[in-house]
Design an enzyme around this catalytic site. Sequence first.
Site, PDB file in Angstrom:
ATOM      1  N   ARG A  89       0.821  -1.212   0.000  1.00  0.00           N
ATOM      2  CA  ARG A  89       0.000   0.000   0.000  1.00  0.00           C
ATOM      3  C   ARG A  89       0.857   1.266   0.000  1.00  0.00           C
ATOM      4  NH1 ARG A  89      -5.065  -1.857   2.136  1.00  0.00           N
ATOM      5  NH2 ARG A  89      -6.655  -0.259   2.238  1.00  0.00           N
ATOM      6  N   ARG A 128     -22.156   1.054   2.333  1.00  0.00           N
ATOM      7  CA  ARG A 128     -21.641  -0.046   3.135  1.00  0.00           C
ATOM      8  C   ARG A 128     -21.598   0.336   4.616  1.00  0.00           C
ATOM      9  NH1 ARG A 128     -15.700  -2.090   1.738  1.00  0.00           N
ATOM     10  NH2 ARG A 128     -15.074  -0.445   3.168  1.00  0.00           N
ATOM     11  N   ARG A 134     -18.898  -0.551   9.653  1.00  0.00           N
ATOM     12  CA  ARG A 134     -17.458  -0.673   9.876  1.00  0.00           C
ATOM     13  C   ARG A 134     -16.985   0.634  10.510  1.00  0.00           C
ATOM     14  NH1 ARG A 134     -13.629  -2.671   4.940  1.00  0.00           N
ATOM     15  NH2 ARG A 134     -12.387  -0.849   5.490  1.00  0.00           N
ATOM     16  N   ARG A 145      -9.379   8.189   3.797  1.00  0.00           N
ATOM     17  CA  ARG A 145      -8.808   6.965   3.203  1.00  0.00           C
ATOM     18  C   ARG A 145      -8.561   7.124   1.705  1.00  0.00           C
ATOM     19  NH1 ARG A 145     -13.127   3.459   5.302  1.00  0.00           N
ATOM     20  NH2 ARG A 145     -12.683   2.027   3.616  1.00  0.00           N
TER      21      ARG A 145
HETATM   22  P1  ADP Z   1     -10.264  -0.497   2.012  1.00  0.00           P
HETATM   23  O1  ADP Z   1     -10.010  -1.343   0.796  1.00  0.00           O
HETATM   24  O2  ADP Z   1     -11.707  -0.128   2.153  1.00  0.00           O
HETATM   25  O3  ADP Z   1      -9.343   0.677   2.129  1.00  0.00           O
HETATM   26  P2  ADP Z   1      -9.034  -2.519   3.744  1.00  0.00           P
HETATM   27  O4  ADP Z   1      -9.906  -3.514   4.356  1.00  0.00           O
HETATM   28  O5  ADP Z   1      -8.131  -2.944   2.637  1.00  0.00           O
HETATM   29  O6  ADP Z   1     -10.010  -1.345   3.299  1.00  0.00           O
HETATM   30  O7  ADP Z   1      -8.127  -1.824   4.859  1.00  0.00           O
HETATM   31  C1  ADP Z   1      -8.682  -1.233   6.002  1.00  0.00           C
HETATM   32  C2  ADP Z   1      -7.592  -0.518   6.800  1.00  0.00           C
HETATM   33  O8  ADP Z   1      -6.598  -1.479   7.233  1.00  0.00           O
HETATM   34  C3  ADP Z   1      -6.782   0.547   6.040  1.00  0.00           C
HETATM   35  O9  ADP Z   1      -7.430   1.804   6.011  1.00  0.00           O
HETATM   36  C4  ADP Z   1      -5.488   0.557   6.873  1.00  0.00           C
HETATM   37  O10 ADP Z   1      -5.642   1.295   8.058  1.00  0.00           O
HETATM   38  C5  ADP Z   1      -5.295  -0.897   7.265  1.00  0.00           C
HETATM   39  N1  ADP Z   1      -4.419  -1.603   6.296  1.00  0.00           N
HETATM   40  C6  ADP Z   1      -4.773  -2.585   5.429  1.00  0.00           C
HETATM   41  N2  ADP Z   1      -3.736  -2.979   4.686  1.00  0.00           N
HETATM   42  C7  ADP Z   1      -2.668  -2.226   5.060  1.00  0.00           C
HETATM   43  C8  ADP Z   1      -1.312  -2.114   4.650  1.00  0.00           C
HETATM   44  N3  ADP Z   1      -0.813  -2.874   3.667  1.00  0.00           N
HETATM   45  N4  ADP Z   1      -0.512  -1.233   5.290  1.00  0.00           N
HETATM   46  C9  ADP Z   1      -0.989  -0.470   6.261  1.00  0.00           C
HETATM   47  N5  ADP Z   1      -2.257  -0.474   6.679  1.00  0.00           N
HETATM   48  C10 ADP Z   1      -3.102  -1.346   6.106  1.00  0.00           C
END
Ligand code: ADP
Length: 188
Positions: A89, A128, A134, A145
């Site tokens: 990410r 959602r 959530r 985000r």
């Molecule tokens: P979305 O696709 O709706 O952004 P996710 O379920 O993928 O949601 O992620 C939710 C949260 O989990 C992110 O906003 C972040 O805080 C954390 N997160 C997920 N993956 C990572 C990552 N690779 N590095 C850092 N934080 C992460």
Amino acid sequence: MNRLLIIGPPGAGKGTQAARIADKLNIPAISTGDIFRKNIKEETPLGKEAKSYIDAGNLVPDSVTNNMVRARLAEEDARDGFLLDGYPRNTAQVAELDEILKELGQEIDQVLLLIADNDELVERLLGRAAEQGRTDDTEEVIRHRLKVYEEQTAPLLSVYRERALIQEVDGLGEIDDVTTRILEALKK
Ligand code: ADP
């Protein structure tokens, strides 16, 4: 070999599509967001560490996330393929993933980029929020985000573009149609 990443902004439908594609290809869908949420629910040390970042719509620190992914990818079921959703990410995580896979003697075969415009994303996420509640789905956190995605995640696409690994797929329309598009893109 099916060692795949799925990348896209929040609300693009990565989680839904990842589960379907992984099922179809008989590989595990590994979602960092799901792993974090499970840990938060079970109140594990990892969950406690991640919660405040997630609730604020920020990335969890790399030191926490990287170790979690490293451990997961080393598990037996991921040996012959996986679909990673939510990682990498940021560009530092790209380097870390390269390192993790190198240690395993593996590499990424394809990167799916799921696209949708911002207005559609906000609308879906608010919908959602109403359904699932959530804790990171309030309007303010959603907008944050999306900003984090633009600033930290979008730049890493150029890395995979240079490696010619990216397949772009339109995330708009019926869920089934998007799945079909992805499966078509993976044949390329
Ligand atoms: P979305 O696709 O709706 O952004 P996710 O379920 O993928 O949601 O992620 C939710 C949260 O989990 C992110 O906003 C972040 O805080 C954390 N997160 C997920 N993956 C990572 C990552 N690779 N590095 C850092 N934080 C992460």
